[in-house]
Write an enzyme that holds these catalytic residues in place. Structure first.
Site, short mmCIF file in Angstrom:
data_model
loop_
_atom_site.label_atom_id
_atom_site.label_comp_id
_atom_site.label_asym_id
_atom_site.label_seq_id
_atom_site.Cartn_x
_atom_site.Cartn_y
_atom_site.Cartn_z
N GLU A 282 -14.92 -61.52 -41.15
CA GLU A 282 -14.40 -61.38 -39.79
C GLU A 282 -14.62 -59.94 -39.34
OE1 GLU A 282 -10.75 -63.84 -38.33
OE2 GLU A 282 -10.29 -63.12 -40.35
N GLU B 167 -6.98 -71.26 -45.75
CA GLU B 167 -8.12 -70.77 -44.95
C GLU B 167 -8.79 -69.67 -45.75
OE1 GLU B 167 -7.18 -69.55 -40.95
OE2 GLU B 167 -8.73 -68.01 -40.96
#
Length: 264
Positions: A149, A144
């Site tokens: 974020e 990933e």
């Protein structure tokens, strides 16, 4: 006496520039969001309150993802993903998750997204990537890449991270870094990675702040030798985003994206 063999400085600089220049990148995929509706040849809007197959695992989030115009809107060249406290179906909140799987999948290159991040405790916007084929198995074996974020209770602290079998947050070994952006919710910024067979570099407005290098120890460390697809989503709550609760007075909460561009 003058030396007739002196090379003009301007010529020397030009020559050195030619020697040091890198191959020019080609723009291979983009969405400028200039239309009035989402381009479904490029994006799939996930619908549901879980995401086991299309876009990875869940994190006990509180939203129901929809494809409704209330949650996905295009206007004036901006894609807006809106989270609402509207008690839709089985969940107290709705939002949207858009994926490019089998419509935009890339191995290596520069992926950049210009976006404005919402603020408010409980929101969890992300720009991230997962393996298209899960060549090495389910998460985290196939990797990933979290390009951006942000969790609302830690306003302005933006994270760029990778997860693999060897390095992931469930065992506390994830590889990442963060940068503080005081105006992250007031201005658009460009979040990007540059990815090749040796490393992944993370950038914010062309400022390099994190590098993850290929250890050469195989796919448990480096599964990033296969195509990945892009995900844009605004989660509500969850294991990380909801760690300090959800402030209901922040809704509607808007994650705005100006463009997505991929170069190889």
């Amino acid at each position: 006496m003058k030396n007739k063999y002196i090379i003009p400085v301007s010529f020397l600089c030009a020559f050195l520039t030619i020697l040091s220049c890198e191959p020019e990148r080609e723009l291979v995929w983009q969405d400028e969001f200039d239309g009035r509706e989402l381009d479904t040849t490029k994006w799939t809007a996930y619908v549901g309150n879980g995401c086991p197959e299309l876009c990875g695992f869940g994190n006990h989030e509180a939203q129901y993802y929809t494809d409704r115009p209330e949650n996905i809107n295009l206007a004036h060249g901006i894609l807006t993903i809106t989270a609402l406290a509207d008690s839709f179906k089985t969940n107290a909140y709705t939002s949207a998750k858009l994926v490019t799987r089998n419509k935009g999948d890339w191995k290596y290159g520069r992926v950049e997204v210009k976006a404005r991040i919402p603020e408010g405790r409980g929101n969890w916007p992300a720009i991230w990537m997962l393996s298209t084929e899960n060549t090495y198995g389910g998460w985290p074996r196939s990797g990933e890449i979290d390009i951006m974020e942000h969790v609302g209770y830690d306003q302005g602290n933006m994270h760029g991270t990778v997860h693999t079998q060897s390095f992931n947050h469930r065992i506390g070994t994830q590889k990442g870094d963060s940068v503080q952006i005081e105006d992250i919710s007031q201005k658009f910024h460009v979040y990007a990675i540059e990815w090749d067979e040796n490393k992944i570099d993370f950038y914010m407005d062309d400022q390099l702040y994190n590098t993850f290098e290929n250890t050469g120890q195989g796919p448990d460390d480096w599964p990033f030798d296969q195509p990945f697809y892009l995900i844009l989503n605004l989660a509500v709550g969850g294991d990380w985003g909801g760690k300090m609760g959800i402030a209901n007075d922040v809704f509607p909460n808007r994650f705005e994206i100006d463009y997505v561009r991929v170069y190889q």
